[in-house]
Design a protein around this motif. Structure first.
Motif, mmCIF file in Angstrom:
data_model
loop_
_atom_site.group_PDB
_atom_site.id
_atom_site.type_symbol
_atom_site.label_atom_id
_atom_site.label_comp_id
_atom_site.label_asym_id
_atom_site.label_seq_id
_atom_site.Cartn_x
_atom_site.Cartn_y
_atom_site.Cartn_z
ATOM 1 N N PHE A 134 0.797 -1.221 0.000
ATOM 2 C CA PHE A 134 0.000 0.000 0.000
ATOM 3 C C PHE A 134 0.834 1.278 0.000
ATOM 4 C CE2 PHE A 134 -2.596 -3.359 1.723
ATOM 5 C CZ PHE A 134 -3.842 -3.147 1.159
ATOM 6 N N ALA A 172 1.866 0.211 -5.035
ATOM 7 C CA ALA A 172 0.582 0.766 -4.581
ATOM 8 C C ALA A 172 -0.415 0.991 -5.724
ATOM 9 C CB ALA A 172 0.806 2.046 -3.789
ATOM 10 N N PHE A 197 -7.512 3.787 1.443
ATOM 11 C CA PHE A 197 -6.507 3.598 0.397
ATOM 12 C C PHE A 197 -7.131 3.772 -0.996
ATOM 13 C CE2 PHE A 197 -4.394 0.590 -2.560
ATOM 14 C CZ PHE A 197 -3.136 1.192 -2.605
#
Length: 128
Positions: free
Chosen positions: A55, A61, A123
Motif C-alpha cells: 500500500f 501501490a 486507500f
C-alpha cells in the motif's frame, strides 16, 4: 521481490478464478488453533509490513489499488459484511465455529475485519 509481487498482482488482476481459489484456500487453511493464536498474539489482518509493501510502496501501490478496485465486490462481501467472513470460516472448517461464534474470538475477528475494511476504503479513496 517487488518484480515478483508485481507479476502476481498483474496475474490476478485478470484471473478471477485464481482469486477465488486463493481465497478459498485461505479459508480452508484456518483452524481453531490458528484462531486462538491470532487472538493470543494480537495478529493483524493487515500487518505494518504488508501495508508498507503493498500500500505504501510507490511501485506497487497503484497496482494494488487496481486489483482491489477490480475485486471490490469481494471486499464488500467479506469485509464490509464481516458476518459473511465468520460464516465462511465455519463452513470451511466446522471446528472453527467453536471459537468464531464466541468471545473474545468473534469480537477480535470482527474488529480486524472492520479495521482492514476501513484501511482499504481510505486507500482506494486516495490519489495514485
Amino acid at each position: 521481490m517487488t518484480e515478483k509481487i508485481k507479476r502476481f498482482l498483474l496475474q490476478i488482476l485478470d484471473d478471477e478464478k485464481r482469486v477465488f481459489e486463493i481465497l478459498e484456500g485461505g479459508f480452508r487453511a484456518v483452524t481453531p488453533e490458528a484462531i486462538e493464536m491470532w487472538v493470543k498474539e494480537r495478529v493483524s489482518l493487515l500487518p505494518p509490513s504488508l501495508k508498507k509493501l503493498y500500500f505504501e510502496n510507490e511501485e506497487l501501490a497503484p497496482l494494488t489499488k487496481r486489483v482491489l478496485m477490480r475485486y471490490q465486490g469481494l471486499i464488500e462481501y467479506y469485509l464490509a459484511n464481516p458476518e459473511n467472513t465468520l460464516r465462511r470460516l465455519c463452513e470451511a472448517n466446522p471446528e472453527n465455529a467453536k471459537l468464531v461464534l464466541k468471545e473474545p474470538y468473534k469480537g477480535y475477528i470482527l474488529n480486524e475485519l472492520k479495521s482492514a475494511y476501513e484501511y482499504i476504503k481510505r486507500f482506494l479513496g486516495s490519489e495514485s
